[in-house]
Design an enzyme around this catalytic site. Structure first.
Site, mmCIF file in Angstrom:
data_model
loop_
_atom_site.group_PDB
_atom_site.id
_atom_site.type_symbol
_atom_site.label_atom_id
_atom_site.label_comp_id
_atom_site.label_asym_id
_atom_site.label_seq_id
_atom_site.Cartn_x
_atom_site.Cartn_y
_atom_site.Cartn_z
ATOM 1 N N LYS A 1 0.819 -1.218 0.000
ATOM 2 C CA LYS A 1 0.000 0.000 0.000
ATOM 3 C C LYS A 1 0.852 1.267 0.000
ATOM 4 O O LYS A 1 0.351 2.339 -0.319
ATOM 5 C CB LYS A 1 -0.964 -0.011 1.185
ATOM 6 C CG LYS A 1 -2.080 -1.026 1.003
ATOM 7 C CD LYS A 1 -3.168 -0.851 2.042
ATOM 8 C CE LYS A 1 -4.355 -1.761 1.757
ATOM 9 N NZ LYS A 1 -4.041 -3.195 2.017
HETATM 10 C C1 LIG Z 1 -4.658 -4.279 1.405
HETATM 11 C C2 LIG Z 1 -3.919 -5.565 1.409
HETATM 12 C C3 LIG Z 1 -4.266 -6.630 0.544
HETATM 13 C C4 LIG Z 1 -5.461 -6.572 -0.368
HETATM 14 O O1 LIG Z 1 -5.257 -5.734 -1.456
HETATM 15 P P1 LIG Z 1 -6.532 -5.262 -2.332
HETATM 16 O O2 LIG Z 1 -5.972 -4.303 -3.317
HETATM 17 O O3 LIG Z 1 -7.467 -4.612 -1.364
HETATM 18 O O4 LIG Z 1 -7.107 -6.478 -2.948
HETATM 19 C C5 LIG Z 1 -3.477 -7.775 0.554
HETATM 20 N N1 LIG Z 1 -2.429 -7.896 1.389
HETATM 21 C C6 LIG Z 1 -2.063 -6.910 2.232
HETATM 22 C C7 LIG Z 1 -0.909 -7.125 3.127
HETATM 23 C C8 LIG Z 1 -2.797 -5.710 2.271
HETATM 24 O O5 LIG Z 1 -2.429 -4.753 3.125
#
Ligand SMILES: *Cc1c(COP(=O)(O)O)cnc(C)c1O
Length: 447
Positions: free
Chosen positions: A111
């Site tokens: 993220k």
């Molecule tokens: C947010 C997140 C996901 C999911 O990603 P999306 O784009 O919402 O499908 C998977 N793994 C981790 C560690 C995350 O923080």
């Protein structure tokens, strides 16, 4: 110039600028913004130019292709370089599988890419405004950490991160409350839904609206999605350099919750990146795999799992995926179009744990629970398609194992050493406001 539309505006009558889409986040009709046009690179770009590019150069090439003159090249280059300032290495796990490590940023999860690019853009769009921009975000942990890191120290912007007391890990709390300066951590005596409700209430409060310029750093913001396209290109470049893209199918396996990461991959493919197939692994929250089976999208109550950043019962980016594969001949054919491009499966916590143990023993490589869902999904898909012997799987590693050490340490019977980013965080003092889950105390903080 880039124009965007809401996913609920199929006739594309209400186009908005990129600036509007970034600052608004969600469209007025409740839909998500999508680009009117997704421009593609020529095939020669992938063969001749991409292999010798650096990651920031790739990010800049992709961003300027998409934005198409919306932002002057010099400014865009500066922002992309500031946002994409850590690598995304491809780790060869075994003969069929590579792991794209997206967790080398400040909050140790993928993220960071989206949050950092969004922060740069919001600060840029706000630079000639008189009034400060206030960003309000509710988090169950990971989003708040990435947003706090991305916005820290940016001029003209103050950030309030609302998180539920006792529901985030101590390390996540440190990642939210350890920054200070323009980052304000607000610990809410309630759960994540209370935090979200408070953010919504603040956005629609007349007194606040009159005095504050507000925006949300929500995960559905289009700028976050764009930054996630960059690393699919960077992954493919590394496959090429390793000779792994030759005479093989390239399959990306994406551990999914809200499906933003997967949507970015589908956009990368539209831009011409030679990806043959996608696999979306979910945990017990199986709304999307169920949709692929039945053609019916049915949101569910969230189920708690060990891959908790993917505990999503109503994946919001589903609207974007549907929009991308929209067929004029109706829902059934949209469903078929989607099924042609990707598979999805739900992986249980026990399967996830077994996968983590197996790869720690076999290759001495430790997968975090989210990444393990992606690895498991790829491996079982491959088992069911023996005809596709020559398929190279790239699994997106979404979090650093240290982030989920409470799950991993008992599994492998070892204590995990903190990575450099975590060690740096430990020395920053934690400061936060504590409030009851009501609008009044939040208003006092904001005003
Ligand atoms: C947010 C997140 C996901 C999911 O990603 P999306 O784009 O919402 O499908 C998977 N793994 C981790 C560690 C995350 O923080």
């Amino acid at each position: 110039m880039m124009t965007l539309y809401s996913t609920r505006d199929q006739e594309q009558v209400q186009g908005v600028s990129f600036e509007q889409a970034v600052l608004k986040g969600l469209a007025t009709d409740g839909g998500l913004y999508v680009p009117e046009l997704i421009p593609a690179f020529e095939p020669a770009f992938f063969q001749e130019v991409l292999p010798s590019m650096s990651f920031p150069d790739i990010a800049f090439a992709v961003a300027s292709k998409l934005l198409d003159g919306t932002i002057p090249e010099g400014d865009l280059h500066r922002m992309v370089t500031a946002a994409i300032n850590f690598p995304a290495p491809l780790h060869r796990l075994n003969e069929d599988t590579s792991i794209l490590e997206l967790f080398h940023g400040p909050s140790l999860a993928f993220k960071d890419f989206g949050a950092r690019f969004m922060a740069q853009l919001m600060s840029y769009f706000n630079q000639d405004k008189e009034q400060e921009l206030t960003i309000l975000v509710a988090t169950s942990g990971d989003t708040g950490a990435a947003v706090a890191a991305g916005f820290h120290g940016l001029p003209g912007i103050r950030v309030f991160v609302l998180y539920p007391a006792g529901k985030v890990s101590p390390f996540q709390e440190l990642q939210i409350a350890g920054w200070g300066d323009n980052i304000h951590a607000v610990k809410v005596a309630g759960d994540f839904d209370d935090c979200q409700r408070l953010v919504k209430a603040a956005f629609s409060d007349e007194e606040l609206k009159g005095q504050i310029r507000f925006t949300s750093a929500n995960s559905i913001n289009i700028s976050r999605l764009l930054a996630q396209i960059f690393y699919y290109f960077e992954a493919y470049r590394q496959l090429q350099v390793e000779g792994l893209s030759l005479n093989q199918k390239t399959v990306f396996s994406v551990p999914s919750g809200n499906f933003g990461n997967l949507t970015a991959g589908l956009y990368a493919q539209r831009m011409g990146l030679p990806i043959d197939y996608f696999i979306a692994g979910t945990n017990a929250n199986a709304v999307f795999p169920n949709y692929l089976k039945s053609g019916v999208f049915q949101a569910q109550t969230t189920i708690a799992t060990i891959s908790n950043a993917m505990d999503v019962g109503n994946p919001s980016n589903f609207e974007r995926i549907q929009n991308l594969y929209h067929s004029k001949s109706g829902e059934g054919s949209t469903w078929n179009n989607i099924k042609d491009m990707l598979a999805s499966m739900s992986v249980s916590d026990d399967q996830t744990r077994a996968c983590i143990r197996e790869h720690y023993q076999k290759e001495q490589y430790l997968l975090d629970p989210h990444t393990a869902v992606g690895v498991y999904a790829f491996e079982s898909w491959k088992k069911n398609h023996p005809e596709l012997e020559a398929a190279q799987g790239v699994v997106l590693a979404t979090a650093h194992p240290f982030k989920f050490r409470e799950v991993l340490e008992p599994l492998i019977g070892e204590v995990l050493p903190p990575p450099a980013q975590a060690a740096a965080m430990e020395i920053v003092a934690e400061k936060h406001f504590s409030i009851d889950p009501d609008l009044e105390p939040l208003k006092r903080l904001l005003l």
